[in-house]
Design a protein around this motif. Structure first.
Motif, PDB file in Angstrom:
ATOM      1  N   ALA A  94       0.832  -1.205   0.000  1.00 25.19           N
ATOM      2  CA  ALA A  94       0.000   0.000   0.000  1.00 25.19           C
ATOM      3  C   ALA A  94       0.866   1.254   0.000  1.00 25.19           C
ATOM      4  O   ALA A  94       0.598   2.216  -0.732  1.00 25.19           O
ATOM      5  N   GLY A  95       1.924   1.253   0.825  1.00 24.45           N
ATOM      6  CA  GLY A  95       2.837   2.389   0.838  1.00 24.45           C
ATOM      7  C   GLY A  95       3.548   2.579  -0.489  1.00 24.45           C
ATOM      8  O   GLY A  95       3.696   3.701  -0.978  1.00 24.45           O
ATOM      9  N   ARG A  96       3.980   1.478  -1.089  1.00 22.94           N
ATOM     10  CA  ARG A  96       4.634   1.564  -2.398  1.00 22.94           C
ATOM     11  C   ARG A  96       3.680   2.119  -3.447  1.00 22.94           C
ATOM     12  O   ARG A  96       4.047   2.998  -4.244  1.00 22.94           O
ATOM     13  N   ASP A  97       2.442   1.617  -3.477  1.00 20.07           N
ATOM     14  CA  ASP A  97       1.484   2.063  -4.491  1.00 20.07           C
ATOM     15  C   ASP A  97       1.066   3.514  -4.259  1.00 20.07           C
ATOM     16  O   ASP A  97       0.773   4.237  -5.214  1.00 20.07           O
ATOM     17  N   PHE A  98       1.036   3.937  -3.000  1.00 16.45           N
ATOM     18  CA  PHE A  98       0.768   5.351  -2.711  1.00 16.45           C
ATOM     19  C   PHE A  98       1.844   6.237  -3.321  1.00 16.45           C
ATOM     20  O   PHE A  98       1.547   7.245  -3.988  1.00 16.45           O
ATOM     21  N   LEU A  99       3.100   5.896  -3.110  1.00 19.54           N
ATOM     22  CA  LEU A  99       4.194   6.696  -3.670  1.00 19.54           C
ATOM     23  C   LEU A  99       4.184   6.658  -5.191  1.00 19.54           C
ATOM     24  O   LEU A  99       4.414   7.685  -5.854  1.00 19.54           O
ATOM     25  N   ARG A 100       3.912   5.497  -5.760  1.00 16.45           N
ATOM     26  CA  ARG A 100       3.830   5.401  -7.224  1.00 16.45           C
ATOM     27  C   ARG A 100       2.685   6.244  -7.769  1.00 16.45           C
ATOM     28  O   ARG A 100       2.821   6.918  -8.797  1.00 16.45           O
ATOM     29  N   GLN A 101       1.537   6.231  -7.066  1.00 17.07           N
ATOM     30  CA  GLN A 101       0.399   6.999  -7.547  1.00 17.07           C
ATOM     31  C   GLN A 101       0.661   8.504  -7.491  1.00 17.07           C
ATOM     32  O   GLN A 101       0.167   9.250  -8.340  1.00 17.07           O
ATOM     33  N   MET A 102       1.437   8.953  -6.529  1.00 16.74           N
ATOM     34  CA  MET A 102       1.767  10.376  -6.437  1.00 16.74           C
ATOM     35  C   MET A 102       2.431  10.883  -7.710  1.00 16.74           C
ATOM     36  O   MET A 102       2.262  12.047  -8.095  1.00 16.74           O
ATOM     37  N   MET A 103       3.190  10.020  -8.382  1.00 22.12           N
ATOM     38  CA  MET A 103       3.913  10.428  -9.581  1.00 22.12           C
ATOM     39  C   MET A 103       3.403   9.724 -10.836  1.00 22.12           C
ATOM     40  O   MET A 103       4.086   9.719 -11.863  1.00 22.12           O
ATOM     41  N   THR A 104       2.232   9.136 -10.768  1.00 25.27           N
ATOM     42  CA  THR A 104       1.644   8.478 -11.934  1.00 25.27           C
ATOM     43  C   THR A 104       0.450   9.288 -12.403  1.00 25.27           C
ATOM     44  O   THR A 104      -0.608   9.271 -11.777  1.00 25.27           O
TER      45      THR A 104
END
Length: 360
Positions: free
Chosen positions: A201-211
């Protein structure tokens, strides 16, 4: 001029033009900002803004936790600083919007829930990331879940599991019939693998911030929507789609425009975060140029905080729960560009107003 710039070089026009509820997310954030920051609103304006927030909460479930996060953070600061708060206009939409979601789903599905089938989307992400596969491998023999018969055929992406016509989700009975088992699998996964789920969840949150990128709906959709088009649409429409640029993968946003939109979005996020974080530092250090440029406790700084919190909340809700997609952050990232343009205008005006020192 501001709207013209946003229409030319951001994802705003794409978000507004799609037949999707995505445009209501930034509208909700702006309405919230006006209700919190603008003291001179008329009663009619307050009602209209509250109605916009209420509608936004009704049309897309992700808006409810995003708005709740804004209320908890921004209103808490207001209360601690003993500022004025329009409690009724800010919180009544939550009550009405939640009640409307529950009522509609009760009528449609017989389940009094704001999201009766939301567990299906969470399961899709947990299967795509892996922890739910471990649970299926461990518990299928004892639990007898319908998906167990197709355990070795489950796709490795959440989108394929959710939208492909031949997905095990539909072959095992479909999301409506399986919802009880879906919730059981999700619960078992969260209990068995909390650390794994939290890390993903933390990884996908960070990815979504820049996606983020406009044009997410222009791909051919061979694996998902194509089956629906071929099955449900009239033959002339199917032939027209087969001959279209989209069906051949040639309908897309030009690379130069895409680079401009994404580059300005990053610059806007940097400026928004910099102003929001620099304000308390500048005040503590007694920087004389800051009040002259932004005003003491200026609303632009508060707007930067609200937009920054909205960007974080949007990425957390959509990326962590559903998985990163260009469309999710694109719907709201243009607000950072707007704040960046307002910051640039304010800095330029502040520099022009500074007295010029003349030397003898």
């Amino acid at each position: 001029m501001l709207l013209g710039g946003l229409s030319l070089v951001t994802s705003l026009p794409w978000t507004a033009a799609q037949i999707m509820p995505d445009i209501f997310t930034p509208m909700m954030v702006l309405a919230f900002a006006l209700l919190v920051l603008e003291a001179d609103l008329s009663n009619v304006e307050i009602r209209v803004l509250a109605a916009i927030v209420t509608l936004a909460l009704m049309v897309h479930l992700s808006n409810l936790p995003i708005y709740a996060g804004l209320c908890l953070t921004v209103l808490a600061v207001r209360v601690l600083r003993r500022g004025w708060v329009r409690w009724r206009a800010l919180l009544l939409p939550v009550v009405i919007g939640t009640a409307a979601l529950i009522g509609v789903n009760l009528i449609a599905s017989g389940r009094p829930s704001p999201s009766p089938y939301g567990a299906t989307f969470i399961l899709a992400r947990l299967l795509g990331d892996g922890p739910a596969r471990v649970v299926l491998a461990r518990d299928c023999a004892a639990r007898g879940w319908a998906l167990c018969a197709y355990r070795h055929e489950i796709p490795h992406t959440a989108d394929a599991f959710l939208w492909r016509a031949g997905s095990p989700l539909y072959r095992a009975g479909g999301p409506v019939r399986l919802i009880g088992q879906t919730r059981a699998i999700v619960t078992a996964t969260l209990v068995a693998e909390p650390g794994w789920v939290a890390r993903d969840a933390g990884r996908d949150f960070l990815r979504q911030m820049m996606t983020f990128a406009p044009g997410s709906g222009l791909r051919p959709w061979y694996a998902t929507a194509w089956q629906t088009i071929a099955r449900d649409m009239a033959r002339p429409d199917v032939r027209a789609f087969i001959g279209s640029l989209q069906a051949h993968g040639r309908l897309r946003v030009p690379d130069l425009l895409m680079s401009v939109v994404q580059g300005l979005a990053v610059i806007g996020m940097v400026l928004t975060g910099a102003v929001a974080l620099a304000f308390p530092v500048a005040g503590f250090c007694g920087a004389g140029w800051w009040p002259a440029t932004f005003g003491r406790g200026g609303r632009l700084v508060a707007l930067a905080w609200i937009v920054g919190l909205a960007l974080i909340g949007n990425a957390a809700v959509t990326g962590a729960l559903s998985g990163p997609h260009d469309r999710y952050q694109s719907r709201i990232v243009w607000l950072a560009v707007m704040v960046g343009m307002l910051i640039a205008q304010r800095v330029q005006a502040g520099l022009r107003s500074r007295p010029i020192r003349r030397t003898a």
